[in-house]
Enzyme design. Structure first.
Site, PDB file in Angstrom:
ATOM      1  N   GLU A 531      17.795  22.203  10.067  1.00 62.51           N
ATOM      2  CA  GLU A 531      17.504  23.615   9.761  1.00 62.51           C
ATOM      3  C   GLU A 531      17.791  23.935   8.304  1.00 62.51           C
ATOM      4  O   GLU A 531      17.075  24.740   7.684  1.00 62.51           O
ATOM      5  CB  GLU A 531      18.315  24.547  10.673  1.00 62.51           C
ATOM      6  CG  GLU A 531      17.791  24.647  12.102  1.00 62.51           C
ATOM      7  CD  GLU A 531      18.186  23.466  12.974  1.00 62.51           C
ATOM      8  OE1 GLU A 531      18.990  22.627  12.516  1.00 62.51           O
ATOM      9  OE2 GLU A 531      17.702  23.378  14.116  1.00 62.51           O
ATOM     10  N   ASP A 556      20.327  31.281  16.857  1.00 61.86           N
ATOM     11  CA  ASP A 556      21.658  30.663  16.805  1.00 61.86           C
ATOM     12  C   ASP A 556      21.718  29.491  15.817  1.00 61.86           C
ATOM     13  O   ASP A 556      22.787  29.109  15.377  1.00 61.86           O
ATOM     14  CB  ASP A 556      22.036  30.138  18.183  1.00 61.86           C
ATOM     15  CG  ASP A 556      21.782  31.176  19.267  1.00 61.86           C
ATOM     16  OD1 ASP A 556      22.745  31.725  19.790  1.00 61.86           O
ATOM     17  OD2 ASP A 556      20.596  31.451  19.543  1.00 61.86           O
ATOM     18  N   HIS A 598      22.491  30.012  22.478  1.00 59.56           N
ATOM     19  CA  HIS A 598      21.035  30.118  22.387  1.00 59.56           C
ATOM     20  C   HIS A 598      20.533  31.543  22.605  1.00 59.56           C
ATOM     21  O   HIS A 598      19.359  31.735  22.864  1.00 59.56           O
ATOM     22  CB  HIS A 598      20.361  29.206  23.426  1.00 59.56           C
ATOM     23  CG  HIS A 598      20.199  27.795  22.974  1.00 59.56           C
ATOM     24  ND1 HIS A 598      21.262  26.966  22.726  1.00 59.56           N
ATOM     25  CD2 HIS A 598      19.088  27.041  22.721  1.00 59.56           C
ATOM     26  CE1 HIS A 598      20.809  25.777  22.360  1.00 59.56           C
ATOM     27  NE2 HIS A 598      19.507  25.796  22.341  1.00 59.56           N
TER      28      HIS A 598
END
Ligand SMILES: Cc1ncc(C[n+]2csc(CCOP(=O)(O)OP(=O)(O)O)c2C)c(N)n1
Ligand SMILES: [Mg+2]
Length: 822
Positions: A531, A556, A598
């Site tokens: 990410e 998240d 999540h």
């Protein structure tokens, strides 16, 4: 994994061994006499000059920082100065063969690299080009200052310009390269191919890869060099940047001229320390940094250690590595061994190293050693080198005199123009495309199977009798996002989209279904589970001139891209003095049903960071219109989507979602239901729970609620909310973020400040509980529900006759929860 690559168990289960090749270490050993065949004497002397310019410039800063004086000029510089005294050969060697098409990114210790690359560019550019560059930088502001009284030629003037622009920036002067908004650790000058330097260790490790991606996808000439420190090898963004750059797909799946490695060179300026920690022998385990390349890919990243104390060795290495990169064999890793005599910063007492060690390196000092070799080979005389050094002192004196003179080089006038920095936070541009050329797509838009499927859908959720169409028949929120994105793909040739499962999978939540058929790999691809690099490369791609949509699969996971989202994406437009544009849209999907890691809504975290536009549409009409607006703009946008409502139809916009292009203005809230008695301001998917509450309020208590959907968090026009509150006198703010420290509180507070006299009671915030998000089965105890809104109104704003509250919103419980930290 694409279907055309078959993973054959018979193959992959076979016994085998991996053998690594060798990694050259300090193999260069040509005497300068031999190099005279490749370099003119003038060029060899220029290398000496460039090294000494950096030495003198950095020594001047050292004097200023430690003694507040240089050559009789007094000045107090309160800001940082991470000096590279000792590392000059590495910088000059790096820059020698790079052209202005080759970009360098750097670190907190990059003054030397800026000067080396600038000097190399000045040597290569002709007078007309140089004048044009200097004239066009902020209207020739710095040029006007250095040309006064100058008597030399254009190249000499350009050297003055380079030293002055860099130094004025370090001293935070408005006349500096970045209007004084970058300063020492962030100074840069793109016309010479010097891209942002980064105060976050390893920050350039993924951003630079994005710039290389831009070059590859848009077929631009040149390579990209990430000049980062040896200690940055311990940083996530560096490792993620390397993983991203080494993806097999560039060779195995990208086609035609796009096939082949990224033109990125990770150049570790290995001064053997990270502040006081020794990387070899203490804080890292690589022994020789170049070793790391061996594990990355079968090419071992063409890794090599080069003696950064010999400028000719570094020049030789860069020549070879640049060739590899141009031949699409990247990525490359270079371990450029060097040493800094100066402390990490001027306050460094060097308690972590011995005097013997510093002396031993001084003994083999690159400038001294290289100068001696020039004299020994008869290329230059002692006197000539002495003259060069004297002249350079003169250049540095001129630069500092001009830079510290408040009349010549003022700081930004914030008193005179209090909104000046504010006006630079966003570019607020509007551009159909970032470059004018045909777009590449695999089929005409109208032939796309998803486009054809959507064409058959109902663009309004209800039939003429008000009955909802079946879910499958309804045009959904995900369709709105898809339409905006595919439309832009056919408009803007630079647009790329990537993230996890963006291609064959169709996007994690089917938003991208249909894009794989439409686009080649070079426009839509799967990224590694990185990410940080997904956002970091998007930043580099945007800063280099392209438009990009990067996706974070679950909100998240934003934490994994924390530095990129908090420190990089929002800051570079303003820190560049608005030279850089950042047309980067980060799609972030807010989960539900999957528990504590999540399902979090982190809108408040990003809304807190200056420099990001934050959107959260809750209807198909708004999703399409806001995505269109985000993609038309030139600012970084965090675009939130809720997994609860990807399949929701359009329930509000009369006539349904238009087929053609339209924009919903960023920053404008929307009244979704008119009412007179109470205003409910919603963020994201809570819109539907508020609508439910409004029905109950109307039917059971005769209270008419006005529902305002925020749609944007930053920027945000409060006027419609204020107008509503003036009418209703009451306000509830609701969203799925947990309440403590949330942006919902900010909204309530702002309305209170502005409309205090019109409020019957303080606004109430109904956010989620300050807990972990529990499992789906318990989720309704965590996220705001319709009845929470009614309970809160009843207890804190106006008693509802006969209402039995299930949730407590009284003072006692609020104080107790706060005391308990929950
Ligand atoms: C993420 C981050 N952690 C820590 C720091 C503080 N810091 C600044 S420079 C530095 C050492 C970096 O070493 P290296 O990457 O080898 O570069 P060098 O300073 O040696 O040029 C540290 C720890 C920082 N700026 N950023
Ligand atoms: Mg270091």
């Amino acid at each position: 994994m694409p279907k055309n690559q078959f993973i054959n168990p018979a193959e992959v289960r076979k016994p085998a061994q991996i053998s690594f090749g060798t990694i050259p270490v300090n193999q260069y050993n040509k005497p300068i006499t031999e190099e005279r065949e490749h370099f003119s004497d003038e060029a060899l002397i220029r290398i000496y000059r460039d090294m000494f310019i950096i030495r003198e410039f950095e020594s001047m800063l050292h004097e200023i920082k430690t003694k507040n004086e240089y050559q009789g000029i007094s000045y107090n510089h309160p800001g940082p100065a991470h000096l590279s005294i000792g590392q000059e050969a590495a910088a000059v060697g790096m820059a020698y063969h790079l052209t202005v098409d080759d970009y360098i990114f750097g670190s907190h210790r990059s003054h030397g690299e800026i000067l080396a690359k600038g000097l190399s560019a000045i040597h290569q550019l002709d007078d007309t080009q140089l004048i044009q560059i200097m004239e066009s930088h902020f209207g020739g502001q710095a040029l006007r200052i250095v040309e006064k009284g100058a008597s030399g030629n254009v190249k000499e003037l350009a050297v003055d310009f380079l030293l002055y622009g860099t130094l004025a920036e370090i001293f935070a002067r408005e006349t500096g390269f970045n209007k004084g908004l970058g300063g020492s650790m962030h100074a840069f000058f793109t016309p010479f191919g010097v891209y942002p330097n980064n105060a976050i260790v390893g920050g350039s490790g993924d951003i630079s890869v994005g710039a290389a991606l831009y070059k590859k996808v848009n077929r631009k000439p040149g390579i990209v060099v990430a000049n980062i420190g040896d200690a940055s090898m311990g940083c996530g963004p560096v490792w993620e940047g390397i993983s991203f750059a080494a993806m097999d797909q560039f060779r195995a799946l990208w086609e035609g001229e796009y096939q082949g490695g990224l033109p990125i060179l990770f150049n570790f300026m290995n001064n053997q320390y990270g502040m006081g920690g020794q990387t070899q022998g203490e804080t890292m385990g690589y022994d020789i940094l170049a070793r790391v390349g061996a594990g990355v890919n079968p090419d071992m990243m063409h890794a090599e250690r080069v003696d950064g104390y010999n400028p000719l060795a570094v020049i030789d290495a860069f020549k070879r590595k640049k060739e590899l990169l141009i031949n699409k064999q990247g990525p490359v890793l270079l371990d450029t061994l060097t040493y800094r005599y100066s402390g990490h910063s001027p306050s460094d007492a060097s308690s972590y190293r011995s005097k013997e060690e510093v002396d031993a390196w001084l003994e083999v000092d690159s400038i001294k050693g290289y100068g001696e070799s020039l004299v020994e080979a008869g290329i230059a005389s002692e006197d000539m080198l002495d003259d060069i050094r004297q002249q350079i002192v003169g250049l540095v004196v001129k630069a500092i005199k001009l830079s510290v003179d408040d009349n010549v080089s003022p700081h930004m006038d914030i008193t005179g123009n209090p909104e000046l920095i504010g006006s630079m936070m966003f570019s607020n541009g509007s551009a159909d495309k970032m470059e004018d050329r045909p777009v590449e797509a695999l089929m005409p838009l109208q032939e796309n199977p998803r486009v054809q499927q959507i064409a058959k859908k109902e663009r309004f959720a209800f039939d003429k009798d008000g009955k909802p169409f079946s879910k499958l028949k309804q045009y959904q929120l995900r369709d709105g996002i898809f339409e905006a994105i595919i439309d832009r793909f056919y408009k803007d040739p630079t647009l790329v989209a990537y993230g996890e499962e963006n291609r064959d999978w169709g996007g994690a939540f089917a938003v991208y279904r249909g894009l794989t058929e439409a686009l080649p790999y070079n426009r839509l691809f799967n990224a590694p589970i990185s990410e940080g690099a997904i956002v970091g490369t998007a930043i580099g791609y945007g800063m280099a001139g392209g438009r990009v949509i990067a996706e974070i699969m679950y909100c998240d996971f934003l934490g994994r891209a924390g530095d990129e989202v908090f420190n990089q994406l929002p800051k570079w437009q303003a820190m560049s003095g608005n030279i850089i544009k950042m047309p980067v849209v980060i799609r972030v999907s807010v989960g539900s049903k999957y528990g504590a890691q999540h399902s979090q809504d982190w809108t408040s975290l990003v809304a807190h960071i200056p420099g990001l536009k934050v959107l959260f549409p809750a209807t198909p009409y708004d999703a399409k219109g806001l995505m269109n607006a985000a993609l038309q703009g030139t600012d970084p946008v965090i675009f939130f989507e809720s997994q609860r409502i990807y399949d929701i139809g359009e329930q509000f916009h009369e006539g349904g979602v238009p087929e053609g292009y339209y924009e919903v203005p960023i920053g404008e809230p929307d009244i979704k239901r008119a009412g007179n008695d109470i205003t409910i301001l919603t963020v994201g998917a809570t819109l539907y729970r508020a609508m439910e509450a409004a029905e109950i309020l109307q039917n059971t208590y005769g209270m008419s609620a006005e529902i305002i959907d925020a749609r944007s968090l930053v920027p945000f026009n409060y006027q419609p909310v204020i107008d509503s509150v003036k009418k209703t006198g009451r306000l509830v703010v609701t969203g799925d973020a947990n309440t403590r420290g949330s942006f919902l509180n900010d909204m309530a507070r702002t309305v209170t400040d502005i409309a205090f006299d019109h409020l019957d009671a303080p606004p109430v915030v109904v956010g989620a509980r300050n807990w972990i998000v529990p499992a789906h089965e318990l989720e309704n105890y965590y996220f705001p529900q319709a009845h929470w809104l009614i309970d809160a109104i009843h207890q804190r704003i106006v008693p509802l006759p006969g209402h039995q509250a299930k949730e407590d919103y009284n003072d006692k419980i609020m104080l107790q929860r706060s005391k308990d930290g929950v």
